[in-house]
Design a protein around this motif. Structure first.
Motif, PDB file in Angstrom:
ATOM      1  N   ASP A 150      -5.140  13.195 -39.706  1.00 45.19           N
ATOM      2  CA  ASP A 150      -4.990  11.797 -39.317  1.00 45.19           C
ATOM      3  C   ASP A 150      -3.932  11.654 -38.217  1.00 45.19           C
ATOM      4  OD1 ASP A 150      -6.909  10.881 -41.071  1.00 45.19           O
ATOM      5  OD2 ASP A 150      -5.482  10.335 -42.644  1.00 45.19           O
ATOM      6  N   VAL A 151      -2.850  12.400 -38.338  1.00 42.32           N
ATOM      7  CA  VAL A 151      -1.795  12.357 -37.322  1.00 42.32           C
ATOM      8  C   VAL A 151      -2.327  12.871 -35.984  1.00 42.32           C
ATOM      9  CG1 VAL A 151       0.426  13.355 -36.637  1.00 42.32           C
ATOM     10  CG2 VAL A 151       0.107  12.523 -38.971  1.00 42.32           C
ATOM     11  N   LEU A 204      -5.445  12.819 -34.914  1.00 45.81           N
ATOM     12  CA  LEU A 204      -6.350  11.814 -34.348  1.00 45.81           C
ATOM     13  C   LEU A 204      -5.566  10.669 -33.726  1.00 45.81           C
ATOM     14  CD1 LEU A 204      -9.206  11.623 -37.022  1.00 45.81           C
ATOM     15  CD2 LEU A 204      -9.136  12.957 -34.903  1.00 45.81           C
ATOM     16  N   ALA A 205      -4.489  10.273 -34.371  1.00 45.03           N
ATOM     17  CA  ALA A 205      -3.658   9.202 -33.822  1.00 45.03           C
ATOM     18  C   ALA A 205      -3.045   9.625 -32.489  1.00 45.03           C
ATOM     19  CB  ALA A 205      -2.558   8.824 -34.820  1.00 45.03           C
ATOM     20  N   LYS A 206      -2.673  10.884 -32.389  1.00 41.47           N
ATOM     21  CA  LYS A 206      -2.118  11.398 -31.122  1.00 41.47           C
ATOM     22  C   LYS A 206      -3.160  11.360 -30.016  1.00 41.47           C
ATOM     23  CE  LYS A 206      -0.044  15.528 -29.034  1.00 41.47           C
ATOM     24  NZ  LYS A 206       0.467  16.917 -29.270  1.00 41.47           N
ATOM     25  N   ARG A 234      -5.721   9.287 -29.836  1.00 42.74           N
ATOM     26  CA  ARG A 234      -5.893   7.873 -29.463  1.00 42.74           C
ATOM     27  C   ARG A 234      -4.753   7.415 -28.550  1.00 42.74           C
ATOM     28  NH1 ARG A 234      -6.698   7.186 -35.062  1.00 42.74           N
ATOM     29  NH2 ARG A 234      -8.896   7.004 -35.666  1.00 42.74           N
ATOM     30  N   ALA A 235      -3.540   7.794 -28.903  1.00 45.52           N
ATOM     31  CA  ALA A 235      -2.376   7.382 -28.115  1.00 45.52           C
ATOM     32  C   ALA A 235      -2.431   7.945 -26.699  1.00 45.52           C
ATOM     33  CB  ALA A 235      -1.091   7.824 -28.812  1.00 45.52           C
ATOM     34  N   GLU A 244     -11.061   8.589 -26.615  1.00 44.52           N
ATOM     35  CA  GLU A 244     -11.943   7.751 -27.432  1.00 44.52           C
ATOM     36  C   GLU A 244     -12.493   8.597 -28.575  1.00 44.52           C
ATOM     37  OE1 GLU A 244     -16.190   5.274 -27.114  1.00 44.52           O
ATOM     38  OE2 GLU A 244     -15.313   6.206 -25.326  1.00 44.52           O
ATOM     39  N   LEU A 245     -12.377   8.124 -29.797  1.00 47.77           N
ATOM     40  CA  LEU A 245     -12.902   8.831 -30.959  1.00 47.77           C
ATOM     41  C   LEU A 245     -14.237   8.217 -31.355  1.00 47.77           C
ATOM     42  CD1 LEU A 245      -9.668   9.325 -33.095  1.00 47.77           C
ATOM     43  CD2 LEU A 245     -10.587  10.748 -31.249  1.00 47.77           C
ATOM     44  N   TRP A 298      -3.330  18.599 -24.367  1.00 45.71           N
ATOM     45  CA  TRP A 298      -2.881  18.400 -25.747  1.00 45.71           C
ATOM     46  C   TRP A 298      -1.495  19.004 -25.968  1.00 45.71           C
ATOM     47  CZ3 TRP A 298      -3.678  15.921 -30.183  1.00 45.71           C
ATOM     48  CH2 TRP A 298      -3.186  16.478 -31.376  1.00 45.71           C
TER      49      TRP A 298
END
Length: 487
Positions: A281-282, A284-286, A288-289, A293-294, A454
């Motif tokens: 989850d962390v 994926l949040a990175k 998005r930030a 686009e997910l 990344w």
């Protein structure tokens, strides 16, 4: 940064080593003396099946003495080799002493790296015959995780990952049929490149599943992995699975605007590991930030493909690779390896053709997602485990590690495992967590671009031109059908 438990100032990444060579602050002979000191004595992590001696390494260093470091992209860079890949004059065991043979010639992929200036430092431990994702199925001893010896190292390229993580090599070669080059990378916070099938020659590699096998690369950075990939790739004459690399031409400097496919929440599986679920989850949040686009996708065709690899007749290809040896000396195999390969005899030719038909349908279904996305992102592994947990359930726990990896080669995709921090809490708090970017075949450079963005690395490295043609076609040596000089 690469860990350095050796109380010296020798860096173990390509860029830093290259800078010191160019500045005249290091010579290949001096590097060999340092590596020999690092590999001397006990091997508590059981990294090596055969570490090279100082004198053996020094011969490679002496061959570089009159060369200009600026002309060789891997000048004086130490690397480790999984012991199912041939290095001339050193036994190849594939993790089975009774199978061992001594090749007269190195595998073409190794030849290319040596031609680019790299120095081999040893042959690494592995799950026997590259059958496993745990690192525990070796008569040379279970490979110990470099960061916590009580935990799984991942496999089958276990020693190759541990060697890089311990600073015994700047990069290493593994193989990856079902995740063997990605899972150990995730368990050690490394970059693990599983390139497009056939782009790195598998001649001189003891096959696991010949039609699926890939030579993989472990490194501390995407830039290092790319430099090795550039030097290692090339068509080998006589290699029936070789393919010329056809780069897609997609380039990315940032993650902004990249469409990442993510499995539906109901298709994500962490086997109850809350620490890994939270870490994903962390991640994926990175993304998005960073402006990515997910896109939620139906992951079932990929999962169904993954199940084909070990739950159907494809496992019989592993038996076919070493069938004469298996039938002649079954007692020579590790008990778990023998159980897995022995179970392959129940599958018929009709079963195999039915599985191929099923795979063709799943490939068609999976390809429907690609117009919607640029790459997939998944956890590299859904969980990790202690060695004690693996020993209590060696097949069941091992199988969990392949949940997000087993489909990749069956669908002819490229993949790149990258570090994604650590688990913040839960049963594996503080342990490395990794994600994998997956894209279509020949998208290797694109994935390395995503990894650079990344990881916050700078732009793609530019390798110096080779003066001796290491990228040229390599003529394969005369070998038997398993790719060995003698077996």
């Amino acid at each position: 940064m690469p860990m350095n438990p050796h109380n010296d100032d020798l860096p173990m990444n390509i860029e830093s080593l290259r800078a010191r060579y160019l500045q005249g602050n290091l010579t290949p002979a001096q590097l060999v003396e340092r590596i020999a000191a690092r590999t001397a004595g006990d091997d508590p992590h059981r990294v090596w099946i055969r570490a090279l001696t100082r004198d053996e390494m020094m011969r490679y260093a002496e061959a570089l003495a009159q060369r200009d470091p600026a002309t060789l992209p891997l000048y004086g860079v130490p690397f480790a080799i999984k012991d199912n890949i041939d290095l001339a004059g050193v036994p190849t065991t594939a993790g089975c002493p009774a199978y061992a043979y001594t090749p007269a010639r190195s595998a073409p992929v190794v030849e290319r790296l040596i031609a680019a200036g790299a120095i081999p430092v040893g042959k690494t431990n592995l799950d026997q015959f590259a059958t496993g994702l745990s690192g525990q199925r070796s008569p040379y001893g279970a490979c110990r995780n470099a960061l916590d010896p009580e935990y799984a190292s991942g496999g089958s390229s276990s020693g190759s990952a541990v060697a890089v993580a311990l600073g015994l090599a700047a990069f290493s070669l593994g193989t990856d049929t079902a995740g063997s080059g990605r899972v150990p990378a995730a368990f050690h916070g490394l970059v693990g490149l599983k390139p497009t099938k056939g782009v790195l020659s598998t001649q001189g590699v003891v096959p696991a599943c010949r039609s699926l096998d890939c030579v993989s690369i472990f490194a501390h950075s995407a830039n290092d992995a790319q430099r090795v990939f550039e030097c290692a790739r090339g068509v080998t004459q006589g290699d029936p699975y070789a393919r010329a690399w056809q780069p897609s031409g997609r380039e990315r400097a940032t993650l902004g605007g990249v469409r990442f496919g993510v499995p539906r929440a109901t298709q994500l599986n962490f086997y109850g590991d809350a620490s890994y679920a939270a870490a994903f989850d962390v991640a994926l949040a990175k993304l998005r930030a960073a402006g990515a686009e997910l896109v939620e996708i139906d992951f079932e065709p990929f999962l169904a493909t993954a199940r084909l690899l070990y739950e159907g007749p494809f496992v019989a290809e592993r038996l076919a690779a070493i069938r004469p040896f298996f039938e002649a000396q079954p007692e020579a195999l590790h008990a778990v390896t023998r159980e897995i390969l022995g179970g392959a005899v129940r599958w018929s030719a009709a079963d195999a053709f039915a599985a191929l038909d099923r795979l063709a349908s799943l490939r068609m279904e999976s390809e429907r997602v690609w117009p919607q996305i640029d790459a997939l992102v998944t956890p590299t592994s859904p969980t990790t485990s202690t060695i004690a947990e693996l020993e209590a359930d060696p097949i069941g726990v091992n199988a969990r590690f392949g949940y997000y990896t087993n489909f990749v080669n069956l669908l002819d995709l490229s993949a790149l495992a990258v570090p994604a921090g650590e688990c913040a809490a839960g049963p594996h708090a503080g342990k490395p967590f990794g994600i994998t970017f997956v894209a279509r075949s020949h998208d290797d450079a694109y994935l390395l671009d995503l990894a650079r963005a990344w990881l916050g690395e700078r732009e793609r490295p530019v390798s110096p031109p080779m003066q001796d043609g290491s990228q040229a076609t390599v003529q394969a040596s005369s070998q038997n059908e398993t790719g060995n000089a003698e077996a």
